[in-house]
Design an enzyme around this catalytic site. Structure first.
Site, PDB file in Angstrom:
ATOM      1  N   THR A  30     -72.354 -86.512  -6.375  1.00 49.47           N
ATOM      2  CA  THR A  30     -73.446 -87.447  -6.605  1.00 49.47           C
ATOM      3  C   THR A  30     -73.111 -88.309  -7.812  1.00 49.47           C
ATOM      4  O   THR A  30     -72.608 -87.798  -8.812  1.00 49.47           O
ATOM      5  CB  THR A  30     -74.727 -86.617  -6.847  1.00 49.47           C
ATOM      6  OG1 THR A  30     -75.032 -85.970  -5.610  1.00 49.47           O
ATOM      7  CG2 THR A  30     -75.883 -87.450  -7.308  1.00 49.47           C
ATOM      8  N   TYR A 180     -80.160 -76.480  -1.601  1.00 48.08           N
ATOM      9  CA  TYR A 180     -81.042 -77.522  -1.051  1.00 48.08           C
ATOM     10  C   TYR A 180     -81.718 -77.025   0.232  1.00 48.08           C
ATOM     11  O   TYR A 180     -81.571 -75.858   0.591  1.00 48.08           O
ATOM     12  CB  TYR A 180     -80.241 -78.821  -0.855  1.00 48.08           C
ATOM     13  CG  TYR A 180     -79.760 -79.362  -2.187  1.00 48.08           C
ATOM     14  CD1 TYR A 180     -80.674 -79.796  -3.151  1.00 48.08           C
ATOM     15  CD2 TYR A 180     -78.413 -79.379  -2.517  1.00 48.08           C
ATOM     16  CE1 TYR A 180     -80.253 -80.259  -4.396  1.00 48.08           C
ATOM     17  CE2 TYR A 180     -77.988 -79.833  -3.762  1.00 48.08           C
ATOM     18  CZ  TYR A 180     -78.915 -80.268  -4.697  1.00 48.08           C
ATOM     19  OH  TYR A 180     -78.491 -80.708  -5.927  1.00 48.08           O
TER      20      TYR A 180
HETATM   21  C1  LIG Z   1     -70.768 -85.066 -10.781  1.00 49.67           C
HETATM   22  C2  LIG Z   1     -70.889 -84.044  -9.673  1.00 49.67           C
HETATM   23  C3  LIG Z   1     -71.758 -84.264  -8.621  1.00 49.67           C
HETATM   24  C4  LIG Z   1     -71.829 -83.354  -7.545  1.00 49.67           C
HETATM   25  N1  LIG Z   1     -72.588 -83.661  -6.451  1.00 49.67           N
HETATM   26  C5  LIG Z   1     -72.486 -82.908  -5.334  1.00 49.67           C
HETATM   27  C6  LIG Z   1     -73.056 -83.345  -4.107  1.00 49.67           C
HETATM   28  O1  LIG Z   1     -73.619 -84.444  -3.991  1.00 49.67           O
HETATM   29  N2  LIG Z   1     -72.936 -82.528  -3.039  1.00 49.67           N
HETATM   30  C7  LIG Z   1     -72.289 -81.314  -3.105  1.00 49.67           C
HETATM   31  O2  LIG Z   1     -72.212 -80.608  -2.098  1.00 49.67           O
HETATM   32  N3  LIG Z   1     -71.717 -80.897  -4.253  1.00 49.67           N
HETATM   33  C8  LIG Z   1     -71.769 -81.669  -5.352  1.00 49.67           C
HETATM   34  N4  LIG Z   1     -71.089 -81.293  -6.487  1.00 49.67           N
HETATM   35  C9  LIG Z   1     -70.253 -80.062  -6.477  1.00 49.67           C
HETATM   36  C10 LIG Z   1     -68.786 -80.412  -6.140  1.00 49.67           C
HETATM   37  O3  LIG Z   1     -68.668 -80.865  -4.800  1.00 49.67           O
HETATM   38  C11 LIG Z   1     -67.838 -79.217  -6.330  1.00 49.67           C
HETATM   39  O4  LIG Z   1     -68.206 -78.186  -5.446  1.00 49.67           O
HETATM   40  C12 LIG Z   1     -67.853 -78.657  -7.750  1.00 49.67           C
HETATM   41  O5  LIG Z   1     -67.750 -79.709  -8.701  1.00 49.67           O
HETATM   42  C13 LIG Z   1     -66.704 -77.665  -7.977  1.00 49.67           C
HETATM   43  O6  LIG Z   1     -65.475 -78.300  -7.725  1.00 49.67           O
HETATM   44  P1  LIG Z   1     -64.504 -78.819  -8.937  1.00 49.67           P
HETATM   45  O7  LIG Z   1     -64.287 -77.658  -9.833  1.00 49.67           O
HETATM   46  O8  LIG Z   1     -63.260 -79.287  -8.251  1.00 49.67           O
HETATM   47  O9  LIG Z   1     -65.237 -79.935  -9.630  1.00 49.67           O
HETATM   48  C14 LIG Z   1     -71.050 -82.177  -7.578  1.00 49.67           C
HETATM   49  C15 LIG Z   1     -70.214 -81.935  -8.673  1.00 49.67           C
HETATM   50  C16 LIG Z   1     -70.097 -82.852  -9.687  1.00 49.67           C
HETATM   51  C17 LIG Z   1     -69.121 -82.590 -10.801  1.00 49.67           C
END
Ligand SMILES: Cc1cc2nc3c(=O)[nH]c(=O)nc-3n(C[C@H](O)[C@H](O)[C@H](O)COP(=O)(O)O)c2cc1C
Length: 380
Positions: A30, A180
């Site tokens: 997001t 959600y």
């Molecule tokens: C800024 C931000 C926004 C996120 N928005 C969503 C989202 O819209 N939908 C979702 O399923 N996960 C969302 N997440 C979770 C990420 O998809 C991901 O699962 C999480 O950041 C862990 O992965 P990473 O360690 O590679 O960042 C968001 C994470 C971040 C950092």
């Protein structure tokens, strides 16, 4: 590219025939940058453009399918046909850079802020507490959806899928994770209904499966070329009555029977171990889940992977790997590994590099103001 990272750059073909150029997926994130009317902004498009050259597939931020499902300020909408033009811009921007474009679709349910939904009416499977307060200081409770409203929201997921097809996306991902609405129905913590939509595990999974069926039917009806359907879920919840691994196995056992293309397991740490409902705690939840669903159902793994070494190790467990924060910190991560320049990968966010990294203002502020979320240069 170094030999040990070749696994990241093997192409991947979904069973419907859609091919990805490599195994890295941009995780849905997001960005809080859409216009108040639900259309995407130029800043947001620039942000996607900057990040769609490397990964084989980009999953968008979650888009809300019903007015009552808006969960964030600056979130983009997909609940009216007027939004198809806006959605098309997102799909085209991603595809023009070489990645497949997947629209993540969701309803915020209990987590929607009252001021963002019509009549301040925060809905969920049952009447449950939120983390919000009423004007008099009391805890804001959700309102339980009626049967008719549940059926209407399922149709909203289907209609949004039709719009995603019209907008030219390569697929959609049902956001059944991160607490959600779809997850709220499956969780015994948030679903205390006693009608057809709650009670036993089988009844609690009725809503998630009905959403899947409605989406799959829509694809069969409207798609003129292969169109990916994915499902994201969180495997466990911490609350006593919340989701356990055993319950997640029951859900995935049903999901694998559906005509969907992948499952996406949302965990903060890829290697995290099961907490409840799985006796073997020597291997990760990710490994347990890929074993459970079998090789015919690809899992997208995710969670705190920031180096190519970690990615290569994770790809021994699952065929596809999503990376989120690291692609905000270094949008060229994939290309650097591909060119053998992994030594130059940036792993901490520089607070003065917003323009260079092409991150919208609102997302940048949220990142800098949320402690311990992103590694920030100069902080421990
Ligand atoms: C800024 C931000 C926004 C996120 N928005 C969503 C989202 O819209 N939908 C979702 O399923 N996960 C969302 N997440 C979770 C990420 O998809 C991901 O699962 C999480 O950041 C862990 O992965 P990473 O360690 O590679 O960042 C968001 C994470 C971040 C950092």
């Amino acid at each position: 590219m170094k030999k040990q990272y070749e696994a990241l750059f093997q192409s991947y073909e979904f069973k419907k025939g859609i091919s990805l150029k490599n195994r890295i997926v941009m995780a849905p994130m997001t960005n809080f940058a859409s216009h108040d009317d639900g259309t995407v902004s130029q800043d947001e498009l620039e942000y996607y453009k900057r990040r769609s050259k490397g990964a084989g597939m980009v999953i968008t931020a979650c888009s809300y399918v019903s007015p009552s499902g808006k969960g964030f300020l600056g979130q983009f909408s997909s609940y009216t046909d007027d939004m198809v033009g806006s959605l098309r811009k997102v799909a085209t921007t991603i595809q023009d850079e070489g990645a497949k474009a997947i629209l993540q679709i969701y309803h915020g349910g209990r987590l929607s802020p009252a001021h963002l939904v019509p009549n301040h009416d925060v809905v969920s499977a049952s009447v449950v507490e939120t983390e919000q307060k009423n004007e008099d200081g009391s805890t804001l409770m959700t309102r339980a959806l009626t049967h008719e409203e549940i059926v209407a929201i399922i149709d909203d997921f289907a209609e949004t899928t039709r719009r995603a097809i019209e907008a030219g996306f390569d697929g959609i991902e049902i956001h059944g994770a991160n607490r959600y609405l779809v997850q709220q129905f499956y969780s015994g913590y948030t679903n205390q209904r006693e009608d057809a939509w709650g009670g036993s595990v089988e009844k609690r999974m009725k809503f998630p499966l009905a959403v899947v069926d409605a989406v799959v039917d829509t694809v069969k009806k409207h798609a003129t070329k292969p169109f990916i359907v994915g499902y994201r879920f969180s495997p466990e919840e911490p609350e006593e009555a919340g989701i356990t691994m055993k319950e997640t196995y029951a859900l995935v056992d049903e999901l694998v029977k559906k005509d969907i293309d992948y499952l996406h397991v949302s965990v903060f740490d890829f290697w995290s171990l099961p907490r409840r409902g799985e006796e073997n705690q020597t291997i990760s939840r990710m490994e347990h889940l890929q074993n459970r669903v079998g090789a015919d159902m690809p899992i997208i793994g995710v969670g705190s992977i920031s180096t190519p070494e970690q990615a290569a190790k994770a790809l021994q467990v699952v065929p596809l790997l999503a990376i989120g924060r690291e692609l905000i910190i270094d949008p060229d991560w994939v290309q650097k590994v591909e060119k053998g320049q992994e030594d130059t990968i940036v792993t901490k966010l520089h607070s003065d590099k917003q323009q260079q990294l092409v991150v919208p203002d609102a997302l940048w502020q949220v990142i800098l103001n949320t402690p311990s979320w992103f590694p920030i240069e100069g902080e421990n």
